[in-house]
Design an enzyme around this catalytic site. Structure first.
Site, PDB file in Angstrom:
ATOM      1  CG  HIS A 245      -5.048 -40.480 101.447  1.00 20.27           C
ATOM      2  ND1 HIS A 245      -5.780 -40.980 102.201  1.00 20.27           N
ATOM      3  CD2 HIS A 245      -4.316 -40.880 100.872  1.00 20.27           C
ATOM      4  CE1 HIS A 245      -4.987 -41.938 102.382  1.00 20.27           C
ATOM      5  NE2 HIS A 245      -4.221 -41.978 101.184  1.00 20.27           N
TER       6      HIS A 245
ATOM      7  CG  HIS B 138      -3.018 -46.136  98.744  1.00 16.62           C
ATOM      8  ND1 HIS B 138      -4.091 -44.824  98.762  1.00 16.62           N
ATOM      9  CD2 HIS B 138      -2.022 -44.915  99.464  1.00 16.62           C
ATOM     10  CE1 HIS B 138      -3.703 -43.998  99.627  1.00 16.62           C
ATOM     11  NE2 HIS B 138      -2.443 -44.135 100.197  1.00 16.62           N
TER      12      HIS B 138
ATOM     13  CG  ASP C 216      -0.259 -41.619  99.463  1.00 13.25           C
ATOM     14  OD1 ASP C 216      -1.194 -41.915 100.077  1.00 13.25           O
ATOM     15  OD2 ASP C 216       0.471 -42.849 100.308  1.00 13.25           O
TER      16      ASP C 216
ATOM     17  CG  HIS D  70       3.438 -38.565 102.730  1.00 13.69           C
ATOM     18  ND1 HIS D  70       2.375 -38.732 101.557  1.00 13.69           N
ATOM     19  CD2 HIS D  70       2.429 -39.797 103.556  1.00 13.69           C
ATOM     20  CE1 HIS D  70       1.906 -39.623 102.145  1.00 13.69           C
ATOM     21  NE2 HIS D  70       1.703 -39.731 103.259  1.00 13.69           N
TER      22      HIS D  70
HETATM   23 ZN   LIG Z   1      -1.967 -42.113 101.407  1.00 16.33          ZN
END
Ligand SMILES: [Zn+2]
Length: 304
Positions: free
Chosen positions: A79, A238, A242, A265
């Site tokens: 973030h 969101h 990310d 991720h």
């Molecule tokens: Zn996040």
């Protein structure tokens, strides 16, 4: 000339680590041109520096975590990295007193506020962008991420949750940053989790700092946060936040179209590693004439 940027002056904040539940102090300092984003663990004796770079992202289970060969960790960086990308900050020293960046409200908005408070300063070297020249893709089953050549920066992501709280909103969003502002439309989107996951994580000693003040929490039917959602499609927004933070670990803004489906991720990092390992797929570019920069980057805030 489009120049590299750092902060105008140091600034600090205190928050809570999402996983440890501990108080964490974060201090941001201007850093020299070409130094990139460097984290410094000041709780260790002596302090240890960890540079944000794709090869050091060695734990992606819950967040993007840098882990050095010696095992020094800096977690939940995505973030903060996303806020740096959104404001076009190239070089910064980030001091942190724990193994993770504080979660704040679960979005990048508190970091944007902090960075804007400190002010942004141009430096004396040209900003280097990475221009994607060939498609690069990572596929795992029905999940995928890819970068395509594009004269600008766009992000298109889709998620697929068969759940009442998700089915009420679009699960696919495309943002073209030529027309849309990161600060207004992405930075405020919060992280989310399911109540059963939160309970399980706490039983494993993780997520100890998590609460309705720093995440959207969903039960079997509804969003539990009394204030509701900040955007109808806050979940997928969101994921875009990310992805922008994960991609910025490459150290330069990407001139490309990024897209993904059910990605996270780990796949974002795998994509960066594949890009860097494919020299024909990208090149560094700088711009002498600001008018030559793709309009997606015209929205970066003015230097004060
Ligand atoms: Zn996040």
């Amino acid at each position: 000339m489009i120049l590299q940027r750092t902060l105008g002056q140091p600034i600090s904040a205190t928050g809570v680590g999402l996983h440890s539940g501990e108080r964490v102090r974060l201090a941001l300092y201007p850093a020299p041109a070409d130094s990139g984003i460097v984290f410094r663990r000041t709780d260790l004796q002596p302090a240890v520096d960890v540079r944000a770079e794709p090869s050091l992202v060695n734990d992606t289970r819950l967040s993007s975590t840098l882990v050095t060969d010696a095992g020094v960790r800096v977690g939940t960086i995505e973030h903060l990295m996303s806020a740096f990308a959104g404001l076009g900050i190239d070089n910064l020293l980030v001091e942190v007193t724990a193994a993770e960046i504080p979660i704040m409200d679960g979005s990048a908005a508190p970091f944007i506020y902090l960075l804007q408070e400190a002010g942004i300063a141009d430096q004396d070297k040209p900003k280097r962008f990475i221009r994607v020249r060939e498609p690069v893709e990572v596929v795992e089953g029905d999940k995928w991420v890819r970068l395509d050549p594009h004269d600008g920066f766009t992000v298109e992501l889709s998620i697929e949750f068969n759940h009442p709280a998700f089915n009420r909103a679009p699960q696919k969003v495309k943002i073209d940053f030529a027309d849309h502002s990161y600060v207004d439309e992405i930075s405020r989107a919060r992280t989310f989790g399911f109540m059963h996951e939160v309970e399980y994580m706490k039983s494993q000693g993780l997520g100890l700092g998590g609460n309705l003040g720093n995440a959207i929490v969903i039960d079997d039917e509804y969003v539990l946060n009394p204030e509701g959602l900040r955007f109808p499609d806050e979940f997928v927004r969101h994921k875009i936040l990310d992805a922008i933070g994960d991609l910025y670990i490459v150290g330069h803004p990407l001139i490309a179209a990024f897209s993904g489906h059910k990605s996270g991720h780990a796949m974002n990092n795998a994509l960066l590693r594949k890009l860097l390992a494919t020299p024909s797929a990208w090149e560094y570019v700088s711009f002498k004439d600001p008018l030559d920069v793709p309009s997606s980057f015209h929205r970066l805030p003015e230097v004060r």
